[in-house]
Design a protein around this motif. Structure first.
Motif, mmCIF file in Angstrom:
data_model
loop_
_atom_site.group_PDB
_atom_site.id
_atom_site.type_symbol
_atom_site.label_atom_id
_atom_site.label_comp_id
_atom_site.label_asym_id
_atom_site.label_seq_id
_atom_site.Cartn_x
_atom_site.Cartn_y
_atom_site.Cartn_z
ATOM 1 N N LEU A 21 62.636 40.524 31.068
ATOM 2 C CA LEU A 21 61.792 39.852 31.990
ATOM 3 C C LEU A 21 61.117 38.658 31.691
ATOM 4 O O LEU A 21 60.870 37.500 32.498
ATOM 5 C CB LEU A 21 60.912 40.840 33.098
ATOM 6 N N TRP A 22 60.624 38.827 30.326
ATOM 7 C CA TRP A 22 59.869 37.716 29.715
ATOM 8 C C TRP A 22 60.869 36.860 28.976
ATOM 9 O O TRP A 22 60.376 35.849 28.171
ATOM 10 C CB TRP A 22 58.908 38.308 28.902
ATOM 11 N N TYR A 78 69.431 43.109 38.033
ATOM 12 C CA TYR A 78 68.384 43.917 37.333
ATOM 13 C C TYR A 78 68.217 45.133 38.167
ATOM 14 O O TYR A 78 68.395 45.200 39.347
ATOM 15 C CB TYR A 78 66.969 43.084 37.529
ATOM 16 N N VAL A 79 67.939 46.303 37.441
ATOM 17 C CA VAL A 79 67.690 47.704 38.169
ATOM 18 C C VAL A 79 66.483 48.233 37.435
ATOM 19 O O VAL A 79 66.499 48.229 36.131
ATOM 20 C CB VAL A 79 69.225 48.466 38.046
ATOM 21 N N TYR A 80 65.482 48.823 38.222
ATOM 22 C CA TYR A 80 64.456 49.184 37.822
ATOM 23 C C TYR A 80 64.414 50.880 38.265
ATOM 24 O O TYR A 80 64.433 51.042 39.506
ATOM 25 C CB TYR A 80 63.168 48.788 37.928
ATOM 26 N N VAL A 81 64.933 52.009 37.451
ATOM 27 C CA VAL A 81 64.646 53.337 37.963
ATOM 28 C C VAL A 81 63.717 53.908 38.179
ATOM 29 O O VAL A 81 62.830 54.134 37.226
ATOM 30 C CB VAL A 81 65.739 54.404 36.899
ATOM 31 N N GLY A 82 63.420 54.134 39.419
ATOM 32 C CA GLY A 82 61.975 54.562 39.840
ATOM 33 C C GLY A 82 62.162 56.326 39.745
ATOM 34 O O GLY A 82 63.089 57.074 39.430
ATOM 35 N N ARG A 134 50.455 47.151 33.658
ATOM 36 C CA ARG A 134 51.616 46.357 33.348
ATOM 37 C C ARG A 134 51.241 45.052 33.924
ATOM 38 O O ARG A 134 51.844 44.033 33.492
ATOM 39 C CB ARG A 134 52.775 46.870 34.196
ATOM 40 N N ASP A 135 50.271 44.823 34.714
ATOM 41 C CA ASP A 135 49.742 43.598 35.014
ATOM 42 C C ASP A 135 48.788 42.789 34.649
ATOM 43 O O ASP A 135 47.986 41.783 34.846
ATOM 44 C CB ASP A 135 49.441 43.560 36.900
ATOM 45 N N ARG A 174 59.268 37.916 39.483
ATOM 46 C CA ARG A 174 58.922 38.926 38.358
ATOM 47 C C ARG A 174 57.492 39.439 38.321
ATOM 48 O O ARG A 174 57.159 40.591 38.279
ATOM 49 C CB ARG A 174 58.798 37.871 37.031
ATOM 50 N N LEU A 222 58.072 42.569 39.825
ATOM 51 C CA LEU A 222 59.006 43.569 39.282
ATOM 52 C C LEU A 222 57.985 44.227 38.090
ATOM 53 O O LEU A 222 57.941 45.287 37.875
ATOM 54 C CB LEU A 222 60.097 43.024 38.501
ATOM 55 N N VAL A 223 56.979 43.299 37.586
ATOM 56 C CA VAL A 223 56.383 43.706 36.581
ATOM 57 C C VAL A 223 55.210 44.818 37.010
ATOM 58 O O VAL A 223 54.853 45.388 36.231
ATOM 59 C CB VAL A 223 55.504 42.609 35.945
ATOM 60 N N ASN A 224 54.798 44.516 38.316
ATOM 61 C CA ASN A 224 53.764 45.585 38.756
ATOM 62 C C ASN A 224 54.409 46.817 39.174
ATOM 63 O O ASN A 224 53.688 47.671 39.573
ATOM 64 C CB ASN A 224 53.025 44.650 39.994
ATOM 65 N N ASN A 225 55.628 46.634 39.725
ATOM 66 C CA ASN A 225 56.280 47.817 40.173
ATOM 67 C C ASN A 225 56.385 49.069 39.389
ATOM 68 O O ASN A 225 56.923 48.830 38.096
ATOM 69 C CB ASN A 225 57.673 47.497 41.024
ATOM 70 N N VAL A 279 64.078 49.562 42.195
ATOM 71 C CA VAL A 279 64.356 48.117 42.305
ATOM 72 C C VAL A 279 65.764 47.567 41.916
ATOM 73 O O VAL A 279 65.958 47.903 40.749
ATOM 74 C CB VAL A 279 63.467 47.346 42.144
#
Ligand code: SF4
Lengths: 522, 69
Positions: free
Chosen positions: A155-156, A194-198, A427-428, B47, B50-53, B58
């Motif tokens: 992502l970065w 992109y996939v984020y696995v929750g 994360r933020d 982003r 996404l970074v905070n989730n 998603v």
């Protein structure tokens, strides 16, 4: 052998680190004082491969992906990076995984920020992705899917994402979702970027596939998740799942059948295997270790927590019982990685209120000291990690950490300071960069360095690299340690004369010093 | 599992995603479809979300050409 799906990574991942997992950490640094080739030989020698280039041992995470794909009927295998060429002529999908693609995680980022030189894990990964066989296959339509614990780093790094033509990045436990992605890629269907696995899409214990080939240094998972809820930690966001003993045994057997006689029990805290909450389950732990010793001459723990070491020993004498079971003519010590994070009670309350449980967090420094004494007495050698630059950290917090380090100096251990990386619930938050370093941080780093240097020689010769087989590696490491000591004395002298603020001012004016790299590239 | 599909057009960004999630907080799986010709770069638009989730699955699709090097 024609594969549809090739799974790989760069040399710093596809290696067994000479059978010494801890040497893998050397790959997080830049080559200092020695040529890069020698540095790579120390931390990442080439593994044994079969005639198709399949490594005998491969990273456990990649083995899980391989197993998920094979179970779903795909023609997939892990291939050593030096043997990709023939396979990529036919393969339609390339899957890659990494612990730290771009050296943005700790401790890579510290080495990079402190030395101004790129760590070898990053160099090695970039070299892999620029190989002509990958580029050519990509032009022919190869789909590339990247995942693993460092997936968030893409992502970065959008420029690399573009340059390497990554089709999909998967962040999180991927064993379920990877099957769907593989089918889409092979059928020419649209792939997500992109996939984020929750938490609700992670696999259950029954859905986690068992490895089909040996894992690096015999690593086997015994559970997933951690209930302590530290705010900087992504692991704690996932549900807690324990592997039953028969599942663990089947994986131990896979490794033993491949000729491995060592294993690493992987958990965020081995001592809570089978626990009810944080109450250890002595029976489950003793059975687990007896089982592991049936297959392995030596074993290690991936991680444990200081609170659990103290509690398990004080309530159940469990550290004594476990080490009695583990130690024999093949093994006289036990290695483990443990998070110390901070010596400050105030900061601990804010960022990891359950870290000392079942003891109150106010007791944290005492918990640390007691656990260290217990481990020293039982020849458990921890690599402790500290976090510098945590949100809301004050000078007073740093002073308390420095004071705690003094109290730990007689306990055999390595202590590694790490810069805060925004992960987990944090994360933020902002990155901790070199320009944020204060005198208090520098003092902690100095104490950690001397502590670790003092004990490293002892650990290397008394425990870690004993015997004629390891003599070349032992001597190379000893020479390296001597070099680091010499450089450390020079830097200390420099700091004594100018102070950290003076050094920073001098750096700002100096044209010879490297520019400080930023971790984020977009 | 309750799913929420969010389409981003023009210069719509993470704010629209956050708004959509606020309107259906029970959604455990978000599918974000970005209409864009700038491929990977469009990740920048979402982003911050996404970074905070951390709590939801998603899946991001980019409709249009990928801008590969
Ligand atoms: S104890 Fe370790 S694994 Fe568990 S939440 Fe804290 S940092 Fe994460």
């Amino acid at each position: 052998m024609k594969l549809d799906i090739v799974i790989t990574s760069d040399r710093t991942m596809i290696t067994n680190h000479h059978g010494k997992e801890f040497l893998g950490f050397v790959a997080t640094g830049p080559p200092v004082g020695v040529p890069e080739r020698l540095w790579m030989w120390i931390c990442a020698p080439k593994p044994k491969v079969d005639r198709w280039g399949r490594p005998l041992e491969a990273p456990y995470g990649l083995r899980k992906i391989e197993a998920a794909l094979v179970n779903a009927g795909f023609n997939a295998a892990i291939i050593d990076p030096d043997h990709l060429g023939p396979h990529l002529k036919h393969a339609k999908v390339l899957m890659i995984g990494h612990h730290d693609y771009f050296a943005m995680a700790s401790p890579s980022i510290e080495w990079w920020l402190m030395t101004g030189s790129e760590p070898v894990n990053r160099r090695s990964f970039l070299r892999l992705m620029r190989r002509p066989e990958i580029r050519e296959a990509k032009k022919r339509g190869l789909k590339i899917i990247a995942g693993g614990p460092a997936a968030w780093q893409w992502l970065w790094n959008l420029d690399y994402w573009r340059e390497f033509g990554i089709d999909t990045v998967v962040d999180g436990e991927a064993e379920k979702v990877v099957v769907e992605l593989a089918a889409k890629a092979l059928n020419g269907e649209e792939l997500p970027l992109y996939v984020y696995v929750g938490p609700e899409d992670v696999p259950s214990i029954e859905e986690i596939p068992e490895i089909k080939g040996a894992s690096v240094n015999g690593l086997v998972e015994i559970m997933r998740g951690c209930p302590r809820g530290c705010k900087f930690c992504p692991v704690t966001l996932r549900p807690l799942r324990y592997y039953p003993l028969d599942k663990i045994e089947r994986e131990l057997r896979v490794n033993a059948n491949a000729g491995l006689d060592r294993c690493i029990l992987h958990s965020e805290d081995v001592l809570i295997y089978g626990a009810r909450g944080l109450e250890p389950n002595p029976n489950a732990l003793l059975k687990l270790h007896a089982l592991a010793k049936k297959y392995c001459k030596t074993l290690a723990w991936s991680h444990a927590t200081l609170a659990e070491v103290k509690y398990a020993q004080e309530k159940y004498k469990l550290i004594t019982k476990l080490t009695e079971l583990i130690y024999d003519e093949h093994q006289q010590y036990l290695g483990v990685q443990i998070g110390l994070e901070t010596g400050s009670v105030n900061l601990a309350k804010k960022i990891m209120p359950a870290k000392a449980a079942p003891y109150p967090i106010e007791m944290w420094p005492q918990v640390v000291e007691d656990a260290m004494a217990i481990m020293h007495e039982h020849r458990i050698v921890p690599a402790l990690t500290l976090i510098l630059g945590l949100p809301e950290e004050t000078e007073d917090d740093l002073a308390q950490t420095a004071e705690l380090l003094d109290r730990l100096k007689d306990y055999r251990s390595l202590i590694v300071p790490m810069f805060f990386v925004p992960l987990g619930v944090l994360r933020d938050r902002g990155w901790f960069l070199r320009e944020h370093l204060k005198e208090g941080h520098v003092e902690i780093m100095r104490r950690c360095l001397w502590h670790s240097l003092r004990w490293a020689e002892d650990i290397v010769s008394t425990f870690y690299l004993k015997g004629a087989r390891y003599a070349p590696l032992r001597w190379t490491l000893k020479l390296f340690l001597a070099y680091v000591k010499r450089r450390a004395r020079e830097v200390e002298k420099w700091l004594e004369e100018a102070g950290w603020e003076g050094v920073k001012r001098a750096e700002a004016k100096s044209a010879v010093l490297q520019p400080v790299p930023r971790p984020c590239r977009t | 599992m309750s799913e929420l599909v969010i389409e981003l057009k023009g210069d719509e960004n993470a704010e629209k995603v956050e708004e959509a999630v606020r309107s259906k907080p029970s959604a455990r799986r978000l599918v974000i479809r970005i209409a864009a010709n700038d491929g990977v770069s469009s990740i920048e638009r979402v982003r911050s979300f996404l970074v905070n989730n951390i709590s939801r699955t998603v899946i991001v699709y980019v409709e249009g050409e990928r801008d590969e090097a």
